[in-house]
Scaffold this active site. Structure first.
Site, mmCIF file in Angstrom:
data_model
loop_
_atom_site.group_PDB
_atom_site.id
_atom_site.type_symbol
_atom_site.label_atom_id
_atom_site.label_comp_id
_atom_site.label_asym_id
_atom_site.label_seq_id
_atom_site.Cartn_x
_atom_site.Cartn_y
_atom_site.Cartn_z
ATOM 1 N N ASN A 103 -19.164 3.121 11.211
ATOM 2 C CA ASN A 103 -18.705 1.735 11.106
ATOM 3 C C ASN A 103 -18.457 1.131 12.486
ATOM 4 O O ASN A 103 -18.837 -0.019 12.747
ATOM 5 C CB ASN A 103 -17.444 1.661 10.260
ATOM 6 C CG ASN A 103 -17.696 1.955 8.793
ATOM 7 O OD1 ASN A 103 -18.826 1.953 8.331
ATOM 8 N ND2 ASN A 103 -16.632 2.216 8.056
ATOM 9 N N TYR A 124 0.818 -1.210 0.000
ATOM 10 C CA TYR A 124 0.000 0.000 0.000
ATOM 11 C C TYR A 124 0.858 1.270 0.000
ATOM 12 O O TYR A 124 0.339 2.364 -0.205
ATOM 13 C CB TYR A 124 -0.924 0.046 1.222
ATOM 14 C CG TYR A 124 -1.857 -1.123 1.380
ATOM 15 C CD1 TYR A 124 -2.104 -2.025 0.345
ATOM 16 C CD2 TYR A 124 -2.512 -1.338 2.591
ATOM 17 C CE1 TYR A 124 -2.957 -3.104 0.517
ATOM 18 C CE2 TYR A 124 -3.369 -2.407 2.771
ATOM 19 C CZ TYR A 124 -3.592 -3.292 1.736
ATOM 20 O OH TYR A 124 -4.432 -4.353 1.919
ATOM 21 N N ILE A 169 -12.372 -5.036 8.255
ATOM 22 C CA ILE A 169 -11.471 -3.875 8.194
ATOM 23 C C ILE A 169 -11.957 -2.903 7.114
ATOM 24 O O ILE A 169 -11.264 -2.663 6.126
ATOM 25 C CB ILE A 169 -10.012 -4.301 7.951
ATOM 26 C CG1 ILE A 169 -9.920 -5.322 6.792
ATOM 27 C CG2 ILE A 169 -9.397 -4.866 9.208
ATOM 28 C CD1 ILE A 169 -8.490 -5.590 6.334
ATOM 29 N N LYS A 195 -12.474 0.186 4.900
ATOM 30 C CA LYS A 195 -11.617 1.336 4.623
ATOM 31 C C LYS A 195 -12.476 2.580 4.459
ATOM 32 O O LYS A 195 -13.479 2.575 3.747
ATOM 33 C CB LYS A 195 -10.793 1.081 3.353
ATOM 34 C CG LYS A 195 -9.965 2.290 2.883
ATOM 35 C CD LYS A 195 -10.623 3.035 1.754
ATOM 36 C CE LYS A 195 -9.827 4.258 1.331
ATOM 37 N NZ LYS A 195 -10.493 4.998 0.228
ATOM 38 N N ARG A 208 -17.788 8.377 8.695
ATOM 39 C CA ARG A 208 -17.920 6.966 8.326
ATOM 40 C C ARG A 208 -17.210 6.076 9.349
ATOM 41 O O ARG A 208 -17.678 4.982 9.656
ATOM 42 C CB ARG A 208 -17.353 6.732 6.936
ATOM 43 C CG ARG A 208 -18.159 7.375 5.820
ATOM 44 C CD ARG A 208 -19.442 6.595 5.552
ATOM 45 N NE ARG A 208 -20.148 7.167 4.422
ATOM 46 C CZ ARG A 208 -21.259 7.897 4.506
ATOM 47 N NH1 ARG A 208 -21.788 8.153 5.691
ATOM 48 N NH2 ARG A 208 -21.833 8.382 3.432
ATOM 49 N N LEU A 234 -17.790 -4.466 2.576
ATOM 50 C CA LEU A 234 -19.011 -3.855 2.050
ATOM 51 C C LEU A 234 -19.133 -4.039 0.542
ATOM 52 O O LEU A 234 -19.991 -3.424 -0.095
ATOM 53 C CB LEU A 234 -19.042 -2.361 2.390
ATOM 54 C CG LEU A 234 -18.864 -2.006 3.862
ATOM 55 C CD1 LEU A 234 -18.812 -0.494 4.052
ATOM 56 C CD2 LEU A 234 -19.957 -2.622 4.721
#
Length: 294
Positions: free
Chosen positions: A256, A66, A244, A246, A252, A206
């Site tokens: 979450n 990443y 997890i 993002k 958000r 999601l």
């Protein structure tokens, strides 16, 4: 009362009392809700992770591929939290697979994060065309035996890859992190993961937003006065998955995390499970061979 669909920062319990914990290895507990930083740009990673830690997240998932480990580490340092309060996962990129190179890559990851050791280190992909993931697993086994890392696991491993490391090592993976969401449930992979003694961790939980407009999800959201994302996360949590999601947005993050307080009925769970359509979003672990994602 449902999860708060329009939460404020104050709605988050910073001690995560409502977030479940799963023991992934002896003495190693992992919060079921964490923050993933896939596709968070390097120059935004510190701000995003600082926000998450301030709001109560204590589980952060990154990867060498990443290219944002440095920002993640800077955020952990800036937070002022004790090291043992933050669970940090990173991953071995494909281009570093192999016994010796895995050990070097782990040291490099710790250096970028500014940490002496990680809580969890994963082989990011099996990368079967290279034929090195068993050697990489042996290196992780040694790191774990030496106490250089608290726990080790895999990501994107299919049943045949799990079988290969089981034949070569007595150490079980603590986690298999896989793409998992209502329209892509990977039932055989989850069964093999649990048979191997590993916890199931869902990335893209999601469906990168694609699963949020389905009728069962929207119906449950109305009943519980929750967001569709909270409904899907609750579906995961009630099945024992680690998630997890993002996001780079504070609101958000709050929403979450609040999904931990939402309980779906058995009928709602079944209706959402009925959405499975084998709709993969990410790469196929049988063939994925990029050495670096970004």
């Amino acid at each position: 009362m449902g999860a708060q669909s329009k939460g404020t920062d104050e709605s988050v319990r910073t001690d995560q009392t409502e977030v479940g914990q799963i023991e992934i290895a002896p003495g190693v507990q992992l919060a079921q809700i964490g923050l993933g930083v896939f596709q968070v740009p390097p120059d935004e990673a510190q701000r995003v992770v600082e926000d998450a830690l301030e709001l109560g997240y204590r589980h952060i998932d990154t990867a060498a591929a990443y290219v944002n480990e440095t920002g993640v580490g800077a955020a952990i340092k800036a937070s002022g939290l004790a090291r043992e309060e933050v669970f940090v996962t990173s991953k071995l990129r494909n281009g570093d697979q192999g016994y010796d190179s895995t050990s070097r890559a782990y040291a490099d990851t710790c250096g970028r994060l500014g940490l002496d050791r990680l809580d969890l280190y994963l082989i990011h992909w099996p990368y079967p065309s290279a034929g090195l993931f068993v050697d990489s697993w042996r290196a992780l086994e040694k790191l774990a035996a030496d106490g250089s890392v608290r726990s080790v696991g895999v990501s994107n491993f299919l049943p045949e890859h799990l079988d290969a490391i089981a034949a070569a090592s007595e150490l079980r993976p603590a986690v298999n992190q896989v793409e998992l969401h209502p329209t892509f449930q990977q039932t055989p992979v989850l069964a093999a993961t649990r048979a191997a003694g590993a916890a199931v961790e869902a990335y893209s939980p999601l469906g990168q937003g694609a699963d949020l407009d389905s009728a069962p999800v929207l119906a449950a959201a109305r009943v519980h006065e929750a967001t569709p994302a909270q409904v899907v996360l609750a579906w995961h949590l009630q099945q024992g998955h680690i998630v997890i999601p993002k996001t780079a947005r504070r609101e958000r993050m709050v929403e979450n995390l609040a999904a931990a307080s939402l309980r779906l009925s058995e009928g709602e769970l079944a209706d959402i499970s009925g959405l499975d359509s084998e709709a993969r979003i990410g790469g196929d672990p049988a063939t994925f061979a990029l050495t670096q994602i970004r």
